[in-house]
Design a protein around this motif. Structure first.
Motif, PDB file in Angstrom:
ATOM      1  N   ALA A   1     -20.218   2.507 -13.643  1.00 35.28           N
ATOM      2  CA  ALA A   1     -20.461   3.939 -13.649  1.00 35.28           C
ATOM      3  C   ALA A   1     -19.669   4.511 -12.480  1.00 35.28           C
ATOM      4  N   GLU A   2     -18.867   5.471 -12.775  1.00 35.17           N
ATOM      5  CA  GLU A   2     -17.991   5.989 -11.724  1.00 35.17           C
ATOM      6  C   GLU A   2     -18.165   7.488 -11.582  1.00 35.17           C
ATOM      7  N   LEU A   3     -18.224   7.920 -10.345  1.00 38.77           N
ATOM      8  CA  LEU A   3     -18.266   9.351 -10.056  1.00 38.77           C
ATOM      9  C   LEU A   3     -16.852   9.909 -10.063  1.00 38.77           C
ATOM     10  N   LYS A   4     -16.727  11.132 -10.532  1.00 38.08           N
ATOM     11  CA  LYS A   4     -15.432  11.806 -10.470  1.00 38.08           C
ATOM     12  C   LYS A   4     -15.349  12.586  -9.165  1.00 38.08           C
ATOM     13  N   PRO A   5     -14.184  12.597  -8.544  1.00 39.08           N
ATOM     14  CA  PRO A   5     -14.046  13.407  -7.326  1.00 39.08           C
ATOM     15  C   PRO A   5     -13.984  14.890  -7.700  1.00 39.08           C
ATOM     16  N   PRO A   6     -14.166  15.773  -6.719  1.00 40.96           N
ATOM     17  CA  PRO A   6     -14.056  17.199  -7.025  1.00 40.96           C
ATOM     18  C   PRO A   6     -12.641  17.559  -7.479  1.00 40.96           C
ATOM     19  N   THR A   7     -12.572  18.608  -8.272  1.00 39.71           N
ATOM     20  CA  THR A   7     -11.272  19.106  -8.743  1.00 39.71           C
ATOM     21  C   THR A   7     -10.741  20.106  -7.727  1.00 39.71           C
TER      22      THR A   7
ATOM     23  N   ARG B   1     -17.135  14.329   0.098  1.00 40.38           N
ATOM     24  CA  ARG B   1     -16.802  13.507   1.274  1.00 40.38           C
ATOM     25  C   ARG B   1     -15.313  13.641   1.513  1.00 40.38           C
ATOM     26  N   TRP B   2     -14.953  14.177   2.666  1.00 37.91           N
ATOM     27  CA  TRP B   2     -13.560  14.441   3.009  1.00 37.91           C
ATOM     28  C   TRP B   2     -13.040  13.370   3.959  1.00 37.91           C
ATOM     29  N   LYS B   3     -11.806  12.993   3.754  1.00 41.50           N
ATOM     30  CA  LYS B   3     -11.105  12.110   4.686  1.00 41.50           C
ATOM     31  C   LYS B   3      -9.813  12.824   5.044  1.00 41.50           C
TER      32      LYS B   3
ATOM     33  N   THR C   1     -20.222   6.512  -3.821  1.00 42.03           N
ATOM     34  CA  THR C   1     -19.039   7.313  -3.526  1.00 42.03           C
ATOM     35  C   THR C   1     -17.992   7.018  -4.583  1.00 42.03           C
ATOM     36  N   SER C   2     -17.319   8.066  -5.050  1.00 42.29           N
ATOM     37  CA  SER C   2     -16.302   7.862  -6.082  1.00 42.29           C
ATOM     38  C   SER C   2     -15.195   6.956  -5.553  1.00 42.29           C
ATOM     39  N   LEU C   3     -14.706   6.078  -6.420  1.00 38.24           N
ATOM     40  CA  LEU C   3     -13.641   5.162  -6.029  1.00 38.24           C
ATOM     41  C   LEU C   3     -12.324   5.904  -5.854  1.00 38.24           C
ATOM     42  N   GLN C   4     -12.078   6.823  -6.767  1.00 36.76           N
ATOM     43  CA  GLN C   4     -10.836   7.593  -6.691  1.00 36.76           C
ATOM     44  C   GLN C   4     -11.073   8.881  -5.913  1.00 36.76           C
ATOM     45  N   ALA C   5      -9.985   9.428  -5.412  1.00 31.50           N
ATOM     46  CA  ALA C   5     -10.068  10.674  -4.647  1.00 31.50           C
ATOM     47  C   ALA C   5      -9.016  11.648  -5.151  1.00 31.50           C
ATOM     48  N   SER C   6      -9.394  12.917  -5.204  1.00 33.63           N
ATOM     49  CA  SER C   6      -8.384  13.952  -5.369  1.00 33.63           C
ATOM     50  C   SER C   6      -7.770  14.140  -3.990  1.00 33.63           C
ATOM     51  N   SER C   7      -6.484  14.445  -3.937  1.00 31.34           N
ATOM     52  CA  SER C   7      -5.866  14.499  -2.608  1.00 31.34           C
ATOM     53  C   SER C   7      -4.834  15.609  -2.475  1.00 31.34           C
ATOM     54  N   ILE C   8      -4.578  15.924  -1.213  1.00 35.12           N
ATOM     55  CA  ILE C   8      -3.555  16.892  -0.819  1.00 35.12           C
ATOM     56  C   ILE C   8      -2.706  16.180   0.233  1.00 35.12           C
ATOM     57  N   THR C   9      -1.410  16.309   0.110  1.00 40.98           N
ATOM     58  CA  THR C   9      -0.525  15.747   1.133  1.00 40.98           C
ATOM     59  C   THR C   9       0.092  16.901   1.905  1.00 40.98           C
ATOM     60  N   TYR C  10      -0.360  17.077   3.150  1.00 43.39           N
ATOM     61  CA  TYR C  10       0.156  18.139   4.018  1.00 43.39           C
ATOM     62  C   TYR C  10       1.422  17.602   4.678  1.00 43.39           C
ATOM     63  N   ASN C  11       2.526  18.323   4.484  1.00 42.18           N
ATOM     64  CA  ASN C  11       3.797  17.891   5.061  1.00 42.18           C
ATOM     65  C   ASN C  11       4.460  19.094   5.730  1.00 42.18           C
TER      66      ASN C  11
ATOM     67  N   THR D   1       4.437  22.015   3.039  1.00 42.40           N
ATOM     68  CA  THR D   1       4.112  21.901   1.618  1.00 42.40           C
ATOM     69  C   THR D   1       2.807  21.123   1.500  1.00 42.40           C
ATOM     70  N   CYS D   2       2.059  21.394   0.444  1.00 47.37           N
ATOM     71  CA  CYS D   2       0.768  20.742   0.243  1.00 47.37           C
ATOM     72  C   CYS D   2       0.538  20.481  -1.238  1.00 47.37           C
ATOM     73  N   PRO D   3       1.225  19.529  -1.848  1.00 50.14           N
ATOM     74  CA  PRO D   3       0.978  19.240  -3.257  1.00 50.14           C
ATOM     75  C   PRO D   3      -0.409  18.624  -3.474  1.00 50.14           C
ATOM     76  N   ILE D   4      -1.007  18.972  -4.626  1.00 51.87           N
ATOM     77  CA  ILE D   4      -2.353  18.507  -4.997  1.00 51.87           C
ATOM     78  C   ILE D   4      -2.221  17.402  -6.033  1.00 51.87           C
ATOM     79  N   THR D   5      -3.057  16.375  -5.902  1.00 53.22           N
ATOM     80  CA  THR D   5      -3.180  15.341  -6.929  1.00 53.22           C
ATOM     81  C   THR D   5      -4.661  15.231  -7.296  1.00 53.22           C
ATOM     82  N   ASN D   6      -5.027  15.650  -8.519  1.00 52.91           N
ATOM     83  CA  ASN D   6      -6.405  15.532  -8.979  1.00 52.91           C
ATOM     84  C   ASN D   6      -6.576  14.239  -9.755  1.00 52.91           C
ATOM     85  N   ARG D   7      -7.690  13.590  -9.572  1.00 54.69           N
ATOM     86  CA  ARG D   7      -8.011  12.340 -10.297  1.00 54.69           C
ATOM     87  C   ARG D   7      -9.128  12.594 -11.260  1.00 54.69           C
TER      88      ARG D   7
END
Length: 171
Positions: A47-53, A91-93, A146-156, A165-171
């Motif tokens: 059973a897996e939790l989805k990360p926030p969109t 949960r933010w990292k 805690t969800s295994l996958q994470a939605s993420s932003i890469t701040y560059n 730039t801050c591209p988004i990757t939703n899981r």
């Protein structure tokens, strides 16, 4: 006549023997039957939790005096169990800081707004030297799932100027 009488006698003796044999037989005893099999089956249920969109992100170079660097708008899926989730279930990292406590407002029409800020020397260095930073968002429950996958932003932020730039990757 002797022949008929003898056959009748023989038939009577055979019939009487069969009758005595049936009556004299022991009664049928109840029997319990058991079956064992050394083989077994197993299964893994995941059973897996989805990360926030993550909906949108605004990222700026840190002001020299400190201030907002990244503003993120995000939401939970509208299905159960997420319909009962709040901002505390995110949960933010940020970089290597896990969990990162991020000021969050909302929801407004189901959308939350979270902000990463900097201050002092970190803001001054970040505004001059640039930065690369990964921001992950995971779902968590009160039972520590805690969800295994994470939605993420890469701040560059490029070195010595230029818009980050801050591209988004939703899981």
């Amino acid at each position: 006549m002797t022949g008929r009488r003898g056959r009748r006698m023989l038939a009577g003796v055979v019939g009487l023997s069969v009758l005595v044999g049936v009556v004299g037989m022991p009664s049928v005893q109840p029997v319990e039957a058991l079956f064992t099999d050394p083989e077994y089956a197993s299964a893994t249920i995941r059973a897996e939790l989805k990360p926030p969109t993550l909906i949108s992100v605004v990222c700026v170079r840190p002001p020299v005096g400190g201030g907002s660097v990244v503003t993120i708008q995000w939401r939970w899926p509208t299905t159960v169990p997420y319909s009962g989730f709040t901002a505390t279930n995110a949960r933010w990292k940020v970089g290597t800081i896990d969990p990162y406590t991020m000021p969050t407002t909302g929801p407004v029409s189901g959308v939350y707004t979270s902000t990463i800020t900097t201050s002092g020397l970190g803001a001054l260095l970040g505004s001059l030297l640039g930065a690369n930073l990964v921001i992950d968002a995971r779902a968590t429950t009160t039972t520590s799932w805690t969800s295994l996958q994470a939605s993420s932003i890469t701040y560059n932020a490029p070195l010595l100027g230029g818009d980050p730039t801050c591209p988004i990757t939703n899981r």
